[in-house]
Write an enzyme that holds these catalytic residues in place. Structure first.
Site, short mmCIF file in Angstrom:
data_model
loop_
_atom_site.label_atom_id
_atom_site.label_comp_id
_atom_site.label_asym_id
_atom_site.label_seq_id
_atom_site.Cartn_x
_atom_site.Cartn_y
_atom_site.Cartn_z
N SER A 1 -4.20 21.27 -1.27
CA SER A 1 -5.53 21.26 -0.65
C SER A 1 -6.61 20.86 -1.65
CB SER A 1 -5.84 22.62 -0.04
OG SER A 1 -5.69 23.67 -0.98
N HIS B 1 2.30 25.02 2.14
CA HIS B 1 1.10 25.38 1.37
C HIS B 1 0.47 26.64 1.94
CE1 HIS B 1 -2.20 25.11 -1.26
NE2 HIS B 1 -2.90 24.14 -0.72
N ASP C 1 1.34 35.42 -2.03
CA ASP C 1 1.68 35.51 -0.60
C ASP C 1 2.63 36.66 -0.30
OD1 ASP C 1 0.19 33.15 0.20
OD2 ASP C 1 1.71 32.01 -0.88
N HIS D 1 7.01 29.81 -7.63
CA HIS D 1 5.73 29.08 -7.65
C HIS D 1 5.94 27.77 -8.40
CE1 HIS D 1 1.50 28.14 -8.62
NE2 HIS D 1 1.22 28.84 -7.55
N ARG E 1 -2.57 37.39 -9.08
CA ARG E 1 -3.21 37.67 -7.79
C ARG E 1 -2.38 38.68 -6.99
NH1 ARG E 1 -3.55 31.71 -5.50
NH2 ARG E 1 -1.38 31.91 -6.17
#
Length: 461
Positions: free
Chosen positions: A267, A297, A400, A343, A352
């Site tokens: 993105s 994504h 995620d 990743h 994160r």
């Protein structure tokens, strides 16, 4: 990379004080007017003195492997280290949690303080943060034609498709496009890019919330923008969860730490590519949103949650580590990947993910949630299984792995909408770079492509 400014001493501002600007408080534009010339000079020196310096080799695996690891673009706000994770102008997520101003009555980073840091390379004072919150709130209402456009879309249309349509249509009011058409100096591009970026960021909560309302709660009245709330505070209120302080705090943290992840992800790179053609920020970011909508994504957190819920359904209550291990192997032997793990760059647990886990650790109601518990238990087992499997370079969780389960716990149960929240967040970094690309005069992006015949010919030379 900029050097971060010192955090000023904090004090609480009354509502009346927050509505007026102190003479000593600079706007984000005024800070940029000081920083931009310095960075322009820095880039000029880099090109003049080191234009032919080699940063790395280009191998066949780069060309046919999605350009992974290829050092080929300038992105100012953040750098992703494989071992340490993301740094925003040199600051880690824990650094930001200590330095950046939260909302009044809150503890988590807010979007405004992160956006200021990304744009300027400096930590904003509390007064600067509150001023930016007020500025965005005052710009937050949607034009009537956008409301009518979104309301005309079928509720069965994917929320991300609707978000991209709304963002692209907002370019009707683009100050950058209007200025370019009437003729302006290149040195002024960034000022109009900044105006558009602030306008777009301000309107994203109302746009995203209207889509949520139309798809999941048709006919429900939408509250008005509260000029005294921060960006995410207003967003959560517009979604209908304004009385849920913990969800508001979670989304403040979520949106801040998802805001930028250097420029190579799909993105961010899409926004950079489209922006390099001098498409305005609205069109540039609309393109980014459609990259974010792809299953590889931005859909990842909903896939994780669905997988975790399937595990819970199959295994029942009192799930033991061996049960999780067996389910992991079942997933892998079926030819699927374990969602939320691995990743493209990171080789350690995603900071994160750690930040979201720490958020859960401070709230007993989250720790008691079966899905949140399962996420923690999976984290304890999955890396060992993935190492034994031997086909992933990073056996650790990414963000995620944790993000969707908390949204679900707090009542945001509509999986398809999760990527819209990601889309609101990622605007922080993409719009920052759009402004800097115009300030630095970066050219249109045009890499060289090769056919397999051309690759084989070069190999033989």
């Amino acid at each position: 990379m900029f050097r971060s400014g010192a955090v000023s001493s904090a004090r609480q501002f009354s509502r009346g004080f927050a509505q007026r600007r102190l003479a000593s408080t600079k706007t984000v534009r005024e800070v940029l007017e000081e920083v931009v010339p310095q960075q322009q000079l820095r880039l000029k020196q880099l090109k003049t003195e080191h234009g032919q310096a080699v940063l790395g080799d280009v191998k066949v695996e780069h060309v046919v492997g999605g350009m992974r690891g290829l050092k080929a673009m300038l992105w100012e706000a953040s750098v992703l280290d494989p071992n340490e994770g993301i740094r925003f102008h040199g600051l880690t997520i824990p650094d930001c949690q200590k330095a950046l101003t939260p909302a009044p009555g809150g503890k988590e980073i807010i979007a405004e303080s992160m956006f200021w840091l990304l744009l300027t390379g400096k930590v904003p004072t509390e007064a600067e943060t509150r001023q930016l919150s007020r500025q965005l709130a005052e710009k937050g209402d949607l034009p009537e034609f956008i409301e009518k456009l979104i309301d005309s879309l079928p509720p069965t249309l994917h929320p991300m498709t609707q978000l991209g349509i709304g963002v692209a249509a907002l370019n009707h009011d683009s100050k950058f496009q209007a200025a370019y058409e009437r003729g302006i100096k290149k040195s002024e591009y960034w000022t109009y890019a900044l105006e558009d970026s602030l306008d777009l960021l301000a309107r994203l909560p109302a746009l995203a919330a209207r889509i949520y309302r139309n798809v999941y709660n048709p006919g429900k009245p939408l509250p008005k923008i509260n000029k005294d709330l921060d960006l995410v505070g207003n967003y959560v209120n517009l979604l209908g969860f304004g009385d849920n302080h913990d969800l508001t705090e979670y989304l403040r943290l979520y949106i801040a730490i998802h805001g930028d992840h250097e420029g190579g992800n799909a993105s961010a790179h899409t926004s950079h590519l489209v922006g390099s053609t001098l498409s305005d920020p609205y069109l540039s970011y609309a393109a980014a949103l459609y990259a974010l909508a792809g299953p590889l994504h931005g859909l990842a957190n909903q896939e994780v949650l669905r997988w975790q819920m399937n595990m819970q359904k199959e295994l029942g209550g009192n799930i033991a580590p061996q049960d999780i291990k067996d389910f992991l192997w079942k997933t892998l032997k079926s030819g699927q990947v374990v969602p939320g793990y691995g990743h493209g760059v990171l080789r350690n647990p995603d900071p994160r993910f750690i930040a979201l886990q720490e958020f859960c650790d401070t709230r007993p109601e989250l720790l008691a949630d079966p899905i949140v518990q399962l996420v923690k238990k999976t984290y304890e087992v999955a890396p060992g299984v993935l190492k034994e499997h031997g086909k992933t370079k990073n056996p650790y969780p990414n963000v995620d792995a944790a993000s969707g389960c908390v949204l679900y716990h707090y009542g945001l149960t509509q999986f398809k909408y999760y990527t819209v929240i990601f889309g609101v967040s990622r605007a922080l970094g993409c719009l920052t770079q759009y402004v800097w690309s115009r300030a630095l005069g970066l050219p249109i992006e045009r890499p060289k492509s090769l056919s397999m015949d051309a690759i084989e010919k070069l190999i033989k030379q």
